[in-house]
Design a protein around this motif. Sequence first.
Motif, PDB file in Angstrom:
ATOM      1  N   GLU A 702       0.810  -1.231   0.000  1.00 29.53           N
ATOM      2  CA  GLU A 702       0.000   0.000   0.000  1.00 29.53           C
ATOM      3  C   GLU A 702       0.832   1.264   0.000  1.00 29.53           C
ATOM      4  OE1 GLU A 702      -4.094  -1.346   2.267  1.00 29.53           O
ATOM      5  OE2 GLU A 702      -2.483  -0.427   3.449  1.00 29.53           O
ATOM      6  N   ASN A 703       2.076   1.191   0.463  1.00 21.23           N
ATOM      7  CA  ASN A 703       2.853   2.411   0.656  1.00 21.23           C
ATOM      8  C   ASN A 703       3.924   2.650  -0.400  1.00 21.23           C
ATOM      9  OD1 ASN A 703       1.536   3.239   3.063  1.00 21.23           O
ATOM     10  ND2 ASN A 703       2.696   1.687   4.198  1.00 21.23           N
ATOM     11  N   HIS A 704       4.017   1.786  -1.391  1.00 20.28           N
ATOM     12  CA  HIS A 704       5.019   2.003  -2.436  1.00 20.28           C
ATOM     13  C   HIS A 704       4.629   3.217  -3.273  1.00 20.28           C
ATOM     14  CE1 HIS A 704       7.727   1.257  -5.816  1.00 20.28           C
ATOM     15  NE2 HIS A 704       8.369   0.401  -5.051  1.00 20.28           N
ATOM     16  N   LEU A 708       0.946   4.510  -4.898  1.00 19.26           N
ATOM     17  CA  LEU A 708       0.308   5.775  -4.515  1.00 19.26           C
ATOM     18  C   LEU A 708       0.115   6.706  -5.697  1.00 19.26           C
ATOM     19  CD1 LEU A 708       2.203   6.231  -1.137  1.00 19.26           C
ATOM     20  CD2 LEU A 708      -0.130   5.388  -1.507  1.00 19.26           C
ATOM     21  N   ASP A 733      -5.212  10.369   1.033  1.00 18.40           N
ATOM     22  CA  ASP A 733      -4.515   9.185   1.546  1.00 18.40           C
ATOM     23  C   ASP A 733      -3.171   9.012   0.850  1.00 18.40           C
ATOM     24  OD1 ASP A 733      -4.557   6.572   3.109  1.00 18.40           O
ATOM     25  OD2 ASP A 733      -4.360   5.792   1.069  1.00 18.40           O
ATOM     26  N   ALA A 734      -3.154   9.189  -0.490  1.00 15.89           N
ATOM     27  CA  ALA A 734      -1.898   9.061  -1.229  1.00 15.89           C
ATOM     28  C   ALA A 734      -0.889  10.099  -0.769  1.00 15.89           C
ATOM     29  CB  ALA A 734      -2.163   9.203  -2.727  1.00 15.89           C
ATOM     30  N   ARG A 736      -0.688  11.675   2.141  1.00 14.97           N
ATOM     31  CA  ARG A 736      -0.200  11.383   3.498  1.00 14.97           C
ATOM     32  C   ARG A 736       0.852  10.267   3.472  1.00 14.97           C
ATOM     33  NH1 ARG A 736      -1.456   7.453   6.789  1.00 14.97           N
ATOM     34  NH2 ARG A 736      -3.265   6.816   5.549  1.00 14.97           N
ATOM     35  N   ARG A 737       0.573   9.206   2.742  1.00 14.90           N
ATOM     36  CA  ARG A 737       1.513   8.089   2.696  1.00 14.90           C
ATOM     37  C   ARG A 737       2.812   8.478   1.983  1.00 14.90           C
ATOM     38  NH1 ARG A 737      -1.010   2.976   3.754  1.00 14.90           N
ATOM     39  NH2 ARG A 737      -3.271   3.179   4.014  1.00 14.90           N
ATOM     40  N   ASP A 740       5.085  10.384   4.218  1.00 17.91           N
ATOM     41  CA  ASP A 740       5.757   9.524   5.188  1.00 17.91           C
ATOM     42  C   ASP A 740       6.871   8.685   4.562  1.00 17.91           C
ATOM     43  OD1 ASP A 740       4.057  10.465   7.136  1.00 17.91           O
ATOM     44  OD2 ASP A 740       2.672   8.771   6.998  1.00 17.91           O
ATOM     45  N   THR A 741       6.728   8.337   3.286  1.00 19.43           N
ATOM     46  CA  THR A 741       7.681   7.396   2.675  1.00 19.43           C
ATOM     47  C   THR A 741       8.775   8.096   1.865  1.00 19.43           C
ATOM     48  OG1 THR A 741       6.132   7.106   0.827  1.00 19.43           O
ATOM     49  CG2 THR A 741       6.061   5.473   2.605  1.00 19.43           C
ATOM     50  N   THR A 749       5.029  13.611  -4.583  1.00 16.18           N
ATOM     51  CA  THR A 749       4.173  14.223  -3.562  1.00 16.18           C
ATOM     52  C   THR A 749       3.665  15.583  -4.031  1.00 16.18           C
ATOM     53  OG1 THR A 749       5.591  13.149  -1.903  1.00 16.18           O
ATOM     54  CG2 THR A 749       4.037  14.802  -1.114  1.00 16.18           C
TER      55      THR A 749
END
Length: 851
Positions: A702-704, A708, A733-734, A736-737, A740-741, A749
């Motif tokens: 989900e976080n790659h 996203l 959601d994309a 925010r993740r 973080d990543t 982003t």
Amino acid sequence: MPDSSGDPVRLMPTTTTATPALLVKVPLRTTSFVGRQALLRAVQEQLQAQDTRAVLPHALHGLGGVGKSQLALEYVYTHQHDYKVICWIPAERESLIVFALAGLAAHLGIAPGGRDSLGAPSADTAVPAVLEALRTGAPYDNWLLVFDNAEDIEMARSYFPTNGPGKVIVTSRNRHWERVATPLQVNVFERQESVELLQKRSPDLTPEDADRLAEALGDLPLAVEQAGAWRAVTGMLVDECLDLLAQGSPEILELDPNPDYPVSVAAAWDISLERIRENNPGARQLLDICAGMAPEPIPRSMLRGSRSVGIPPEVDALLRESIKLNRAVRDLSQFSLVKVDPRSDTIQMHRLLQTVLLAKLSAEERALVRDATHQLLAAAKPGSCSSPTEWPAYQALLPHVLASLAVISTDIYVRELVYDTVHFLYFWGDHEGAADLARQAWNAWSAVSGEEDIHVVRTARTLSFLLRQTGGIPESIPLVERALEVSRRSDGDPEELIESLVELADGRRYQGRFEEAWDLSKKATELARDLFGPEDPTTLRGTHSWGVDLRLRGQFREALPLDRENARLLEVLFGPTSFFTLNSLNGLSVGMRESGDYLSARDFQEDVHRQARTAFGEEHPLTLRIARDLAVCRRRDGALEEAAKLAEETLQRFITRYGPDHFDALFTATNVSVDLRLAGDHEGSRRLGETTLRGYVARLGENHAHTLLTKANLAATHRALGAPEQAQELEDDAARRLTDTVGPRHITTLTVAIGQANTAYALLDIERAHKIDSANLAELAEVAGEDHPLTLSCTANLALDLRRLGRGAEADEIQRKAVAGFSRVVRDDHPWLLAARQGRRIECDMAPMPL
């Protein structure tokens, strides 16, 4: 008559003037075939009863040695005029089926993009292509496939063409075929058939003596054939034959109380084996060595070229002189212990004889025979496993590498053969087969040699890479992490450390850990430069990896000079059209595109694509990856229709090759979803985007970043569908993740933030849109540059925010700035420039970059 290349054979018709079928990989006809007319008629009747709209196999099954394959072969030659093409497919192993179908594709000319100049097709291109051609009946309908010795039902059935205008015959001892196929039991000879074959071999035999001999042999076709052979060679009296058969049977039962072969044939073989041992000891020992190989054809070139290896002296003497080797093969052939095919220059042994021979050996003798087999195979290792010209040689050796358990050898040359065979399977397109063999090798070698052994380290890296290619990312990472640990503490070749660093960097990309990947590839490159210089292949591999990581971090301007110099050096070293050069040029074009130079990137990538098509063909994986990135270049340059057409074609080719869940297919599907949205097919875009997103979550998590950005692209589609609330949920959601990543200032982003502002605008939350665009513009100007199309898009959108907020003068000025900037960097008819002029919101898409 074709040469050893294995070209198909066209036989002259004997009973009709009709054109005979194109025979592909069909073995030589058995000259001693007798009788079986009722069975042949039954085969024909049941095949005629099959529904031509659905392929249903007609299974011939029975005990070993009853002549199932010979019956199928005789049917082929008897009815060759009833079909347009007939292909014989050894089906004991999946790799053999793949080889046979790939060969059929080459002979039918239906996989040109996957063939080199000598016509060697790639597995992952050829097999789907030939199955589709058989299904549709183009270029040949009315075909016949014979799957010989197919014991694994589900595996074999997965290679049956679906609803094609042809027939399938299966030979097998597995009675469970009765559940899915029309069965035909093949039993022993009728007595008259046994007598006929014996008298055909030995015309001096009276009917009464032939009957007595057939009785002792149990009318088993293979035993009758064997007895007929040695009776013809020796002229032995029948009474003596019967005595020897009686003496041999108890010995056979002592060797194996529950043999998987009839006692009569083993006893008959015993007589021939004893005579060969007396007359030609080297030939007898060669037979044992061949018993350690697969029951598939053994290239005689493997024997001729194998000198000064660790094999018994009697066999070594045969291999040193072609006359002696030819004499030994002739002797074995006269006793029907091997079959000789002069077309392909191979010899072949019946699988039951292999079983008998191995049963006679002690454990120590088996080990010696296995070692000799491995030595012969290693001495016959072909050239570069990445060269299509060498693939047929690797294909010929593969079944013997597998059957002989070459993976358990501790000999370094045998291990190198296994290692290169793994890479051959990968380059040829059998990724699953490559991973399976690599796993076997790693398990065997690590158990015997320990994790410090260089072959274990290299195989661990290879297995890790192959697991990632086949979707096994979680399993792949510990392997390469451990390999790096070993490489770091080892005093061996520093090249191993560099390779381990690069391989772990690759693994970290698939985990979405771009910072760690960058650090690893940077260290690898710097170490290689210090030790080997900037032009060494190891250094260039590290540099390429470093460039990939810079692009994934969004540092396109830093990557460009690195990629340019690396591509130049690769071209000097390997040539302008090598895989490595073109792969590097593809990365360079991606960097040019993402740095905002859409015009130059497209022109550059068009040229790279032309070179790849010329060098490798339309269907080669590298050509397809270059085409995928070219489609994005076209879209970013404003050529939407051309982009969409190429992206869709590339997606279908990837799906045909690897399936819809492969990484290459997912990356391309992300782009096609964007193209569908831009073309106005919003529902199609949504469906594909949702499917692709699920694929990413399953494969990368989900976080790659790739997951996203696909989610953010899907949000744009929901906006186009008039569902801004759903778009906002996905984008927030994309964002925010991603924060973080990869961080808040990563280009992905910041691009997602452009979409977030568009969603706020669509929800009439103009204040939020203005807040997002204002903050984002400053970040984009610094990270991407003021004249980057993304920065200019944000500028144009900010003008719309200001206008809706009643700040018309500011809006006019900012809009003029955006239009002027676009006019400098994109074509006059570019959609984003037109939108800026007309006061429409600009949607910016994202494309996954190569990992």
